[in-house]
Design an enzyme around this catalytic site. Sequence first.
Site, mmCIF file in Angstrom:
data_model
loop_
_atom_site.group_PDB
_atom_site.id
_atom_site.type_symbol
_atom_site.label_atom_id
_atom_site.label_comp_id
_atom_site.label_asym_id
_atom_site.label_seq_id
_atom_site.Cartn_x
_atom_site.Cartn_y
_atom_site.Cartn_z
ATOM 1 N N ASN A 63 0.344 -2.200 -0.610
ATOM 2 C CA ASN A 63 -0.210 -0.943 -1.110
ATOM 3 C C ASN A 63 0.458 -0.527 -2.411
ATOM 4 O O ASN A 63 1.658 -0.693 -2.605
ATOM 5 C CB ASN A 63 -0.178 0.178 -0.056
ATOM 6 C CG ASN A 63 1.152 0.369 0.632
ATOM 7 O OD1 ASN A 63 1.937 -0.560 0.753
ATOM 8 N ND2 ASN A 63 1.405 1.579 1.087
ATOM 9 N N GLU A 65 0.670 2.725 -4.772
ATOM 10 C CA GLU A 65 0.396 4.165 -4.782
ATOM 11 C C GLU A 65 0.451 4.736 -6.198
ATOM 12 O O GLU A 65 0.882 4.067 -7.141
ATOM 13 C CB GLU A 65 1.374 4.872 -3.842
ATOM 14 C CG GLU A 65 1.169 4.414 -2.401
ATOM 15 C CD GLU A 65 2.006 5.180 -1.390
ATOM 16 O OE1 GLU A 65 2.922 5.923 -1.797
ATOM 17 O OE2 GLU A 65 1.724 5.018 -0.182
ATOM 18 N N CYS A 74 -4.965 0.482 -0.897
ATOM 19 C CA CYS A 74 -4.386 -0.120 0.308
ATOM 20 C C CYS A 74 -4.073 -1.609 0.069
ATOM 21 O O CYS A 74 -4.737 -2.283 -0.732
ATOM 22 C CB CYS A 74 -5.367 -0.044 1.469
ATOM 23 S SG CYS A 74 -5.688 1.607 2.059
ATOM 24 N N GLU A 76 -4.774 -4.113 1.948
ATOM 25 C CA GLU A 76 -5.887 -5.007 2.283
ATOM 26 C C GLU A 76 -6.803 -5.214 1.092
ATOM 27 O O GLU A 76 -7.246 -6.322 0.793
ATOM 28 C CB GLU A 76 -6.718 -4.429 3.446
ATOM 29 C CG GLU A 76 -5.979 -4.310 4.760
ATOM 30 C CD GLU A 76 -5.232 -2.996 4.945
ATOM 31 O OE1 GLU A 76 -4.734 -2.443 3.934
ATOM 32 O OE2 GLU A 76 -5.130 -2.533 6.083
ATOM 33 N N CYS A 113 -7.939 1.272 7.202
ATOM 34 C CA CYS A 113 -8.697 2.515 6.985
ATOM 35 C C CYS A 113 -10.193 2.205 6.838
ATOM 36 O O CYS A 113 -10.596 1.042 6.680
ATOM 37 C CB CYS A 113 -8.173 3.246 5.753
ATOM 38 S SG CYS A 113 -8.733 2.536 4.199
ATOM 39 N N CYS A 116 -11.322 0.258 3.652
ATOM 40 C CA CYS A 116 -11.042 -1.188 3.725
ATOM 41 C C CYS A 116 -12.065 -1.879 4.634
ATOM 42 O O CYS A 116 -12.508 -2.994 4.345
ATOM 43 C CB CYS A 116 -9.621 -1.432 4.229
ATOM 44 S SG CYS A 116 -8.369 -1.015 2.995
HETATM 45 N N1 THU Z 1 -2.301 1.894 3.818
HETATM 46 C C1 THU Z 1 -2.584 0.578 3.613
HETATM 47 O O1 THU Z 1 -2.206 -0.018 2.602
HETATM 48 N N2 THU Z 1 -3.294 -0.060 4.572
HETATM 49 C C2 THU Z 1 -3.654 0.470 5.767
HETATM 50 O O2 THU Z 1 -4.247 -0.212 6.590
HETATM 51 C C3 THU Z 1 -3.340 1.872 6.057
HETATM 52 C C4 THU Z 1 -2.751 2.654 4.951
HETATM 53 C C5 THU Z 1 -1.488 2.571 2.807
HETATM 54 C C6 THU Z 1 -2.172 3.615 1.981
HETATM 55 C C7 THU Z 1 -0.991 4.471 1.552
HETATM 56 O O3 THU Z 1 -0.372 3.856 0.424
HETATM 57 C C8 THU Z 1 -0.033 4.383 2.716
HETATM 58 O O4 THU Z 1 -0.418 3.240 3.459
HETATM 59 C C9 THU Z 1 -0.026 5.589 3.623
HETATM 60 O O5 THU Z 1 -1.290 5.912 4.037
#
Ligand code: THU
Length: 160
Positions: A63, A65, A74, A76, A113, A116
């Site tokens: 991920n 941010e 994310c 994925e 999520c 994704c």
């Molecule tokens: N996140 C992912 O990268 N994948 C997931 O399956 C769930 C959430 C990330 C998004 C954000 O950067 C952090 O996790 C918290 O939500």
Amino acid sequence: MINQKSITISYTEFEGRDHLNESELLLCESAVNSAKKAYCPYSKFSVGAAVLLESGDIVTGNNQENAAYPSGLCAERVALFYAGAQYGNIAPKTMAIAALIDGELTDNPVTPCGACRQVFAEIENRYHKPFSIFLIGKEKIIKIDNSVDLLPLAFKLSEC
Ligand code: THU
């Protein structure tokens, strides 16, 4: 006429990694290692995804941010979009996803999520092939044979 319909999904739950074969273990390790390199200063929730392609190549993502929160992405989708950009003619076969809190694998597997899941549906549509997903937790692992099972009635322009 009214038709009442229902959709069920099935998945496999494993306790620990003993039931995984060598290539599945490698993919899980790749997801964990990728999570360690996530850029997540806001959530401090590190997620890693590793995608095994039909060619045998493994593509990873984590991920990413942003101070403007919705601008992040994310793990994925970072992995799958990278795969699409670099290996666009090769279908994904299996994906592993893992999350770390304070550097430790979460007890329960992280589940992708909704956005994704919509991307999974697109990929299945693009390559006309299902791909499987391993969700890796410290105590349990979940295997979903077909990623699209995670998003029943997914939006598909081609079906409208
Ligand atoms: N996140 C992912 O990268 N994948 C997931 O399956 C769930 C959430 C990330 C998004 C954000 O950067 C952090 O996790 C918290 O939500």
